[in-house]
Design a protein around this motif. Structure first.
Motif, PDB file in Angstrom:
ATOM      1  N   SER A 256       1.021  -1.319  -0.046  1.00 46.99           N
ATOM      2  CA  SER A 256       0.119   0.054  -0.018  1.00 46.99           C
ATOM      3  C   SER A 256       0.869   1.165  -0.168  1.00 46.99           C
ATOM      4  O   SER A 256       0.549   2.246  -0.709  1.00 46.99           O
ATOM      5  N   ARG A 257       2.017   1.207   0.698  1.00 42.34           N
ATOM      6  CA  ARG A 257       2.856   2.299   0.765  1.00 42.34           C
ATOM      7  C   ARG A 257       3.458   2.730  -0.570  1.00 42.34           C
ATOM      8  O   ARG A 257       3.559   3.794  -1.113  1.00 42.34           O
ATOM      9  N   ILE A 258       3.961   1.438  -1.097  1.00 43.40           N
ATOM     10  CA  ILE A 258       4.600   1.617  -2.623  1.00 43.40           C
ATOM     11  C   ILE A 258       3.496   2.427  -3.582  1.00 43.40           C
ATOM     12  O   ILE A 258       3.728   2.883  -4.460  1.00 43.40           O
ATOM     13  N   ALA A 259       2.346   1.658  -3.539  1.00 43.66           N
ATOM     14  CA  ALA A 259       1.199   2.269  -4.211  1.00 43.66           C
ATOM     15  C   ALA A 259       0.656   3.656  -4.322  1.00 43.66           C
ATOM     16  O   ALA A 259       0.633   4.313  -5.092  1.00 43.66           O
ATOM     17  N   HIS A 260       0.823   4.259  -2.811  1.00 39.96           N
ATOM     18  CA  HIS A 260       0.747   5.344  -2.533  1.00 39.96           C
ATOM     19  C   HIS A 260       1.579   6.398  -3.083  1.00 39.96           C
ATOM     20  O   HIS A 260       1.373   7.511  -3.998  1.00 39.96           O
ATOM     21  N   LEU A 261       3.159   5.899  -3.054  1.00 45.58           N
ATOM     22  CA  LEU A 261       4.156   6.713  -3.534  1.00 45.58           C
ATOM     23  C   LEU A 261       3.824   6.480  -5.155  1.00 45.58           C
ATOM     24  O   LEU A 261       4.329   7.712  -5.705  1.00 45.58           O
ATOM     25  N   MET A 262       3.455   5.649  -5.868  1.00 40.66           N
ATOM     26  CA  MET A 262       3.116   5.686  -7.361  1.00 40.66           C
ATOM     27  C   MET A 262       2.143   6.665  -7.635  1.00 40.66           C
ATOM     28  O   MET A 262       2.331   7.512  -8.634  1.00 40.66           O
TER      29      MET A 262
END
Length: 297
Positions: A256-262
Motif C-alpha cells: 500500500s505504501r508503494i502504491a501511494h508513492l506511485m
C-alpha cells in the motif's frame, strides 16, 4: 484449480488477455447510465459477480437483463458467459499471485520472491483500477493551490514526507504532518485556496478524519488516498481510490505504501505538465543546485 461450470472450450479460447476490470474502468465514461450501474457493481464485487446468473446481476444492479447484455458487448465481450469467464480468470490470477504468507522456515530467496511478486501484482492491480478522472481532478486542484498539506500516520506519514519532497520543487508551498496536534493546527489555518492530501491505508483512522473535518470546515479542498467505500474516501472532496488489502497484524503495510508513492509520482508529473514548457528551466536550476553536493567519478 478454478473450475467454471457450463463453459465451452470455444468460449474459453475467446478470452482476451487484457484485464476486463481495466476495460470496464476505461469504458465507464462512455456507458449509458444504466450500464454504469452494472459497471460500478462489478468493480466493487467482481468475486461475487463471477458466480452469478444474468438474472442475479440484473437484480443486484437494478437494471434489466438486456442492459447486462449491452454492457458486456460495450466492454468487448460477446455475451454474459464470456464476460464471466474473463472475470473468473482475472480473479484466479490475482489470488495465485497476490496472496503470500511468510512461513517460519522460508528461505531468504522465498521471502524475496514472495514480496517482489506480490508488489508487482498489486501495483498492476492498482493501475487497472485507477480512475484517471480522479488523478486529473487532484492534479488540477494542486496546480492552483496556495498551500498544499500532506497528512498521514505511520507508514502513510512516510509517504506524506516523500510527497512534500516532490512537490516543494514544483514551487508549491507545501508541508507534511504526521502528528495529530500539528495536523489540527495546520487545518485551522487553511482557507478555500488550500489543499490537503490525506493518506491512509485503511481509510478509517480517527485522528486523520478529525484533521480532514477541520480542514474542510475552514474551506480547504481535501484529496484522499484510501480504499473505496471508507469514511475517508466518502468524506473527501476528491477521492483517489487505492484498494489494497494487507495483513497488518504481522507486518507493516508494504505494497500500500508503494502504491501511494506511485500515485504521488503520477500527480507530480501531471502538475509539472500543467506548469508548461517554460517550467523546465526551474527544474534544471534545481538539478544544478545539488550537482555540487555529489562526488564526481
Amino acid at each position: 484449480m478454478l473450475r467454471i461450470i457450463g463453459t465451452t472450450s470455444r468460449e474459453i479460447q475467446t478470452v482476451k488477455n487484457h484485464p476486463v476490470l481495466a476495460e470496464i474502468e476505461a469504458a465507464r465514461p462512455t456507458l449509458r447510465k444504466s450500464e454504469v450501474k452494472v459497471a460500478d457493481f462489478v468493480l466493487q464485487q467482481p468475486e461475487q459477480v463471477m458466480h452469478m446468473r444474468i438474472v442475479d446481476l440484473a437484480q443486484e444492479a437494478q437494471v434489466s437483463e438486456p442492459t447486462i447484455v449491452r454492457f458486456c458487448r460495450a466492454i468487448g465481450c460477446n455475451g454474459f458467459q464470456e464476460f464471466k469467464v474473463r472475470i473468473a480468470q482475472e480473479m484466479a490470477v490475482a489470488r495465485n499471485i497476490g496472496q503470500f504468507a511468510i512461513a517460519e522456515d522460508d528461505s531468504i530467496e522465498d521471502i524475496c520472491s514472495k514480496i517482489a511478486d506480490t508488489t508487482i501484482q498489486r501495483l498492476n492491480q492498482i493501475k487497472n483500477q485507477l480512475r484517471p478522472a480522479q488523478i486529473s481532478a487532484a492534479a488540477q486542484a494542486i496546480s492552483t493551490a496556495r498551500r498544499l498539506e500532506f497528512y498521514g500516520f505511520g507508514a502513510s506519514g512516510a509517504v506524506a514526507t516523500d510527497a512534500q519532497h516532490k512537490f516543494f520543487r514544483l514551487q508549491v508551498a507545501t508541508a507534511a504532518y504526521s502528528d495529530p496536534h500539528m495536523q489540527a493546527m495546520s487545518a485551522v489555518t487553511l482557507g478555500d485556496e488550500d489543499v490537503v492530501v490525506a493518506i491512509s491505508q485503511s481509510g478509517r483512522t480517527r485522528d486523520l478524519m478529525h484533521s480532514v473535518e477541520l480542514a474542510q470546515q475552514h474551506g480547504a479542498t481535501v484529496i484522499s488516498f484510501a480504499p473505496q467505500n471508507t469514511p475517508l474516501s466518502e468524506a473527501a472532496d476528491i477521492p483517489v481510490f487505492i484498494n489494497i488489502e494487507e495483513d497488518t497484524d504481522k507486518f507493516i503495510p508494504m505494497t500500500s505504501r508503494i502504491a501511494h508513492l506511485m500515485i504521488i509520482d503520477m500527480l507530480a508529473v501531471a502538475v509539472t505538465q500543467r506548469r508548461g514548457p517554460d517550467f523546465s528551466a526551474h527544474l534544471n536550476a534545481i538539478k544544478r543546485s545539488i550537482k555540487s553536493l555529489r562526488i564526481e567519478n
